[in-house]
Design a protein around this motif. Structure first.
Motif, short mmCIF file in Angstrom:
data_model
loop_
_atom_site.label_atom_id
_atom_site.label_comp_id
_atom_site.label_asym_id
_atom_site.label_seq_id
_atom_site.Cartn_x
_atom_site.Cartn_y
_atom_site.Cartn_z
N TYR A 157 0.81 -1.22 0.00
CA TYR A 157 0.00 0.00 0.00
C TYR A 157 0.84 1.27 0.00
O TYR A 157 0.32 2.36 0.25
N ARG A 194 -2.39 -6.33 -2.64
CA ARG A 194 -3.23 -5.14 -2.77
C ARG A 194 -4.59 -5.50 -3.37
O ARG A 194 -5.62 -4.97 -2.96
N PRO A 215 -3.67 -4.94 6.20
CA PRO A 215 -3.23 -3.57 6.46
C PRO A 215 -4.23 -2.85 7.34
O PRO A 215 -5.42 -3.17 7.34
N ILE A 217 -5.72 0.42 7.27
CA ILE A 217 -5.85 1.62 6.43
C ILE A 217 -6.38 2.76 7.29
O ILE A 217 -7.47 2.68 7.84
N LYS A 222 -3.54 6.25 4.26
CA LYS A 222 -2.20 5.69 4.30
C LYS A 222 -2.17 4.38 5.09
O LYS A 222 -3.06 4.11 5.89
N VAL A 223 -1.13 3.61 4.86
CA VAL A 223 -0.93 2.37 5.61
C VAL A 223 0.47 2.39 6.21
O VAL A 223 1.46 2.38 5.48
#
Length: 260
Positions: A157, A194, A215, A217, A222-223
């Motif tokens: 990401y 992804r 992830p 998020i 953003k990650v």
């Protein structure tokens, strides 16, 4: 001309204190695989001259941050003050810990949270049900990003330019015969992460270990954090990991999304 080890600035930035930078590099030379080092080894690992390395090590020893037995230097328990300063002031770990404990209760497996630091992941929270790796993992432990589910869940990401730079510079060393060490294959693996929203790594870091990660998020899109569950290969197939563990990870990730 002053000795380079005594310069007060580095890299043309007069606000950067070179001596502090090098002192921290000396501390970071020690790790789980190198708990005891000679002066020459510290100098070689850090790129600092022997004379400079000696000054930093003697300073650490005088301040009780390191021990010296006449040949080998090692970090002392006092060094934990530095890590505790982060843990006691960081709210991320405190917010993540209850969710990891709930995940472990639901699944019966160890769960962790990590962030990307350079080309490695650093564990910032962990709920361990039992030891499943040959090395002990805890808050502050570091592992390569490319062969871990946590690392891939974050890397997938990152902005394209940052990911390109990472793939260009990282050394893809085989941890097992199953480790992806081809940059094209790693990029494809990250694209798959992804697309599907999770990363699964089977025996690329260590034989017998499989892990799945998602992830986190954040509100800004953003990650920087990922959550995972690790299990013995014999205990859970890839399909079982998705069916049994992925829902708990996604539930926690979604709940945490609005707090970061």
């Amino acid at each position: 001309m002053a000795n380079s080890d005594m310069d007060e600035s580095t890299g043309g930035d007069r606000e950067i204190v070179a001596s502090l930078e090098k002192g921290l590099a000396v501390i970071e030379a020690f790790d789980g695989t190198r708990p005891r080092l000679t002066l020459s080894e510290v100098a070689k690992l850090t790129g600092i001259t022997r004379a400079g390395a000696r000054r930093y090590l003697r300073t650490l020893t005088k301040l009780n941050y390191a021990d010296f037995d006449g040949r080998y230097f090692s970090l002392s328990p006092r060094i934990l003050r530095l890590g505790y300063a982060y843990l006691s002031s960081a709210s991320d770990s405190a917010r993540l810990q209850p969710f990891l404990e709930r995940i472990s209760e639901q699944t019966g497996e160890s769960s962790s949270a990590a962030v990307l630091d350079g080309d490695e992941i650093v564990y910032i929270a962990r709920s361990a049900t039992r030891r499943i790796m040959s090395i002990g993992l805890g808050v502050g432990s570091r592992l390569p990003a490319y062969c871990t589910s946590l690392g891939r869940a974050i890397l997938a990401y990152q902005p394209p330019a940052e990911l390109d730079a990472y793939l260009e510079r990282v050394r893809l060393e085989p941890r097992t015969p199953k480790t992806i060490t081809d940059r094209t294959q790693l990029r494809a693996a990250l694209e798959a992460v992804r697309a599907q929203g999770f990363a699964m790594v089977s025996e690329e870091l260590e034989f017998g270990l499989r892990s799945i990660a998602v992830p986190l998020i954040q509100k800004n899109g953003k990650v920087t954090i990922a959550l995972n569950i690790s299990a013995q290969v014999a205990h859970a197939s890839p399909a079982e990991m998705e069916e049994r563990f992925l829902p708990s990870l996604r539930e926690a990730s979604e709940a945490l999304r609005y707090t970061f």
